[in-house]
Design a protein around this motif. Structure first.
Motif, PDB file in Angstrom:
ATOM      1  N   ARG A 240       0.754  -1.398   0.020  1.00  0.00           N
ATOM      2  CA  ARG A 240       0.056  -0.047  -0.065  1.00  0.00           C
ATOM      3  C   ARG A 240       0.819   1.145  -0.009  1.00  0.00           C
ATOM      4  NH1 ARG A 240      -4.503  -0.619   4.811  1.00  0.00           N
ATOM      5  NH2 ARG A 240      -5.112   1.246   3.667  1.00  0.00           N
ATOM      6  N   LYS A 242       2.390   2.396  -2.316  1.00  0.00           N
ATOM      7  CA  LYS A 242       2.318   3.250  -3.508  1.00  0.00           C
ATOM      8  C   LYS A 242       0.956   4.421  -3.279  1.00  0.00           C
ATOM      9  CE  LYS A 242       1.205   2.953  -8.480  1.00  0.00           C
ATOM     10  NZ  LYS A 242      -0.021   3.590  -8.631  1.00  0.00           N
ATOM     11  N   GLN A 243       0.017   3.775  -2.584  1.00  0.00           N
ATOM     12  CA  GLN A 243      -1.140   4.813  -2.433  1.00  0.00           C
ATOM     13  C   GLN A 243      -0.524   6.079  -1.525  1.00  0.00           C
ATOM     14  OE1 GLN A 243      -4.189   2.748  -0.433  1.00  0.00           O
ATOM     15  NE2 GLN A 243      -3.772   0.777  -1.686  1.00  0.00           N
ATOM     16  N   VAL A 244       0.425   5.892  -0.599  1.00  0.00           N
ATOM     17  CA  VAL A 244       0.791   6.842   0.129  1.00  0.00           C
ATOM     18  C   VAL A 244       1.811   7.935  -0.712  1.00  0.00           C
ATOM     19  CG1 VAL A 244       2.343   7.518   2.158  1.00  0.00           C
ATOM     20  CG2 VAL A 244       0.864   5.666   1.986  1.00  0.00           C
ATOM     21  N   ASP A 246       1.217   8.165  -3.899  1.00  0.00           N
ATOM     22  CA  ASP A 246       0.009   8.921  -4.806  1.00  0.00           C
ATOM     23  C   ASP A 246      -0.453   9.923  -4.028  1.00  0.00           C
ATOM     24  OD1 ASP A 246       0.761   7.264  -6.860  1.00  0.00           O
ATOM     25  OD2 ASP A 246      -1.070   5.876  -6.467  1.00  0.00           O
ATOM     26  N   ALA A 247      -0.836   9.936  -2.695  1.00  0.00           N
ATOM     27  CA  ALA A 247      -1.079  10.996  -2.063  1.00  0.00           C
ATOM     28  C   ALA A 247      -0.345  12.282  -1.588  1.00  0.00           C
ATOM     29  CB  ALA A 247      -1.571  10.384  -0.508  1.00  0.00           C
ATOM     30  N   ILE A 248       0.872  11.882  -1.408  1.00  0.00           N
ATOM     31  CA  ILE A 248       1.875  12.936  -1.285  1.00  0.00           C
ATOM     32  C   ILE A 248       2.243  13.779  -2.714  1.00  0.00           C
ATOM     33  CG2 ILE A 248       4.427  13.552  -0.999  1.00  0.00           C
ATOM     34  CD1 ILE A 248       4.376  10.975   0.779  1.00  0.00           C
ATOM     35  N   ARG A 249       2.091  13.052  -3.912  1.00  0.00           N
ATOM     36  CA  ARG A 249       2.221  13.534  -5.184  1.00  0.00           C
ATOM     37  C   ARG A 249       0.917  14.681  -5.269  1.00  0.00           C
ATOM     38  NH1 ARG A 249       3.069   9.602  -7.786  1.00  0.00           N
ATOM     39  NH2 ARG A 249       5.709   9.843  -8.126  1.00  0.00           N
ATOM     40  N   ARG A 250      -0.170  14.178  -5.044  1.00  0.00           N
ATOM     41  CA  ARG A 250      -1.322  14.882  -5.141  1.00  0.00           C
ATOM     42  C   ARG A 250      -1.283  16.267  -4.194  1.00  0.00           C
ATOM     43  NH1 ARG A 250      -3.940  10.040  -5.312  1.00  0.00           N
ATOM     44  NH2 ARG A 250      -4.732  10.092  -3.014  1.00  0.00           N
ATOM     45  N   SER A 251      -0.661  15.925  -2.956  1.00  0.00           N
ATOM     46  CA  SER A 251      -0.387  17.116  -2.115  1.00  0.00           C
ATOM     47  C   SER A 251       0.241  18.369  -2.235  1.00  0.00           C
ATOM     48  CB  SER A 251      -0.352  16.549  -0.724  1.00  0.00           C
ATOM     49  OG  SER A 251       1.117  16.269  -0.614  1.00  0.00           O
ATOM     50  N   SER A 254       5.974  16.879  -3.704  1.00  0.00           N
ATOM     51  CA  SER A 254       6.571  15.771  -4.301  1.00  0.00           C
ATOM     52  C   SER A 254       8.171  15.917  -4.280  1.00  0.00           C
ATOM     53  CB  SER A 254       6.269  15.968  -6.041  1.00  0.00           C
ATOM     54  OG  SER A 254       6.542  17.316  -6.229  1.00  0.00           O
TER      55      SER A 254
END
Length: 257
Positions: A240, A242-244, A246-251, A254
């Motif tokens: 999981r 990868k989900q973290v 992705d969330a960091i990238r969206r926030s 990066s």
């Protein structure tokens, strides 16, 4: 096409499977190597194998009925118990003309763009401008979806079962298992930056900072400590991460990735 992030200790067994896959590819098939499951893993896709493919030089090759996405634990247990499913390790062997032919049937626009690049690849003065113009427009799609799955539906895909020792280094759980030689009661410590103090703990610690990390009575722990970010999870939940990310990238943070 082989992944870079896997470990294969049984080289002889691997070579035998590749040899059969090459024979199948020369006969006009797209071949893949499926790993015989050792557990009901939920981190891999699965390949449902059918009857013998009956190909000279590839006695173990079987027809591929379908590709299956990463299953739930209950479904994975059923797959392993049936004996008809193999792990999809992302290994593909095919002749270039067969690969392009199958790609054209499912992704004609992508195939045209690839062939346009290929036409100027040996001309340096044309290659650069063509890459700059075409590459950003190429559809991002995995070979599983663009070639393998459609080829399986058309009966052109075969799988060679591989029972050699194989490990996918796809998450921190795999890193822990490799360094701990499969034992769940050990703690692997990687990196030489920090100091790790452990008492009755198991899992893996990857340290790239100067901090002291203390673990007391924790099992299956995963700690990744870098100068600008800290990750703590378990080997069971390692997929999981990868989900973290992705969330960091969206926030918008990066810079820590």
């Amino acid at each position: 096409s082989f992944a870079a992030d896997h470990v294969i200790n049984d080289e002889r067994g691997f070579r035998r499977c590749v040899g059969e896959a090459v024979a199948a590819a020369r006969a006009g098939h797209i071949a893949t190597i499926g790993i015989t499951p050792t557990e009901p893993a939920v981190g891999f896709g699965y390949i449902c194998a059918d009857g013998p493919a009956e190909i000279d030089g590839a006695p173990s090759a079987r027809k591929v009925e379908s590709f299956v996405e990463k299953p739930t634990l209950d479904v994975a247990q059923q797959y392993v118990a049936s004996g008809d499913y193999l792990w999809n390790a992302g290994m593909f062997i095919a002749r270039a003309d067969v690969l392009i032919d199958e790609l054209r049937k499912s992704e004609p626009e992508l195939t045209d763009q690839i062939e346009e690049l290929a036409a100027v690849w040996d001309e340096p003065e044309k290659r650069g401008p063509a890459v700059d113009r075409i590459w950003p427009q190429l559809k991002k799609i995995a070979i599983d979806y663009s070639v393998a799955e459609p080829a399986a539906e058309r009966g052109r895909l075969v799988v060679v079962p591989g029972d050699f020792d194989w490990d996918d280094v796809g998450d921190f759980s795999a890193v822990a298992k490799l360094h701990n030689q499969g034992r769940s009661d050990r703690l692997a410590i990687l990196g030489d930056g920090g100091t790790v103090l452990a008492d009755s703990s198991a899992g893996v610690v990857i340290s790239q900072s100067k901090r002291i990390i203390s673990l007391v009575g924790v099992k299956d722990i995963v700690v990744v400590d870098t100068p600008d970010a800290l990750l703590v999870t378990t080997t069971e939940q390692a997929q999981r991460v990868k989900q973290v990310v992705d969330a960091i990238r969206r926030s918008g943070n990066s810079d820590v990735l």
